[in-house]
Design an enzyme around this catalytic site. Sequence first.
Site, PDB file in Angstrom:
ATOM      1  CG  ASP A  56      58.211  16.275 -36.174  1.00 30.07           C
ATOM      2  OD1 ASP A  56      57.029  16.641 -36.036  1.00 30.07           O
ATOM      3  OD2 ASP A  56      58.574  15.502 -37.073  1.00 30.07           O
ATOM      4  CD  GLU A 111      54.319  15.884 -41.116  1.00 29.21           C
ATOM      5  OE1 GLU A 111      53.701  15.856 -42.190  1.00 29.21           O
ATOM      6  OE2 GLU A 111      55.460  16.391 -41.013  1.00 29.21           O
TER       7      GLU A 111
END
Length: 306
Positions: A72, A134
Amino acid sequence: MQRTLDILTRLIAFDTTSDRSNLALIHFVRDLLAEHGIQATVLANAEGDKASLLATIGPPVAGGVVLSGHTDTVPVTGQTWSQDPYQATLKEGRLYGRGSVDMKGFIGLCLAMVPQFLASPLKRPIHLAFSYDEESTCMGCLPLIDHMRETLPEVAAVIIGEPTQGRVVSAHKGVHSWRTEVTGVPAHSSRPDLGVSATFYAARIISELERTANELRTNAIRGELFEPPYSTLHVSAMQGGNAPNIIAKDARLHWELRNLPSDPPDAVRARFDDFTAQLAREMQQHSADCRIQTLEDYASVPALTP
């Protein structure tokens, strides 16, 4: 070099902002590994819109090395880009694009190395472990870690390719985030004696958190690995009330602790709970409906040392 650029260009083209799906990227990685005869395990989240990936190259024995990165990225909204952030652009030896460093660059390097990994006489395995979320909750890696613990032989090391300018970073602070909700009693501002102001009590809680933060600062450890060399605590947001002439019934505040490995977060939370319990008893002398409740917010990441 060209293989790395080609793979990284494909990875950057996927918009994997944390509030969006990363499945297209994960499926691309799965299919790329399959072309080399490597079977990857895809671990979807409960909603089915995001997934982690785990693959092993080499013998299924203990002592392997995990190469790990998150898929991400942070948003591009409101940022000034001179080119499409999802189109990799090479300028003067630098590759520009969202995630080119954090962390699609590392993932791209790992994937580009797969043919060399396969051609090497590996005595211990290399595990590829790619996660999600994250940049938001830090929770996306947990199911992946559980799966690795259940299925992999014991590993010797984990290398996480975060951008550290090539330095080995072998420790990090913990991250603990909480949301505290204060419930008071509303009343018209002409009769504050009939109400209990949630915002007043929230302000007292913030003052206590500031006192705690200042005390943590006095515990700075000279030569510590971290900057700053002490545990930090801050209040990131506060909301409360709904009208200028009404004693606020509700207030909410978000606060975060980033603790040194030597500072147990439980001690900070216990002090906080003792303080808010005292405030809640004071509020409840006026009304049993008053309360103060603290919940874990978005993250609880343990501090790590070598």
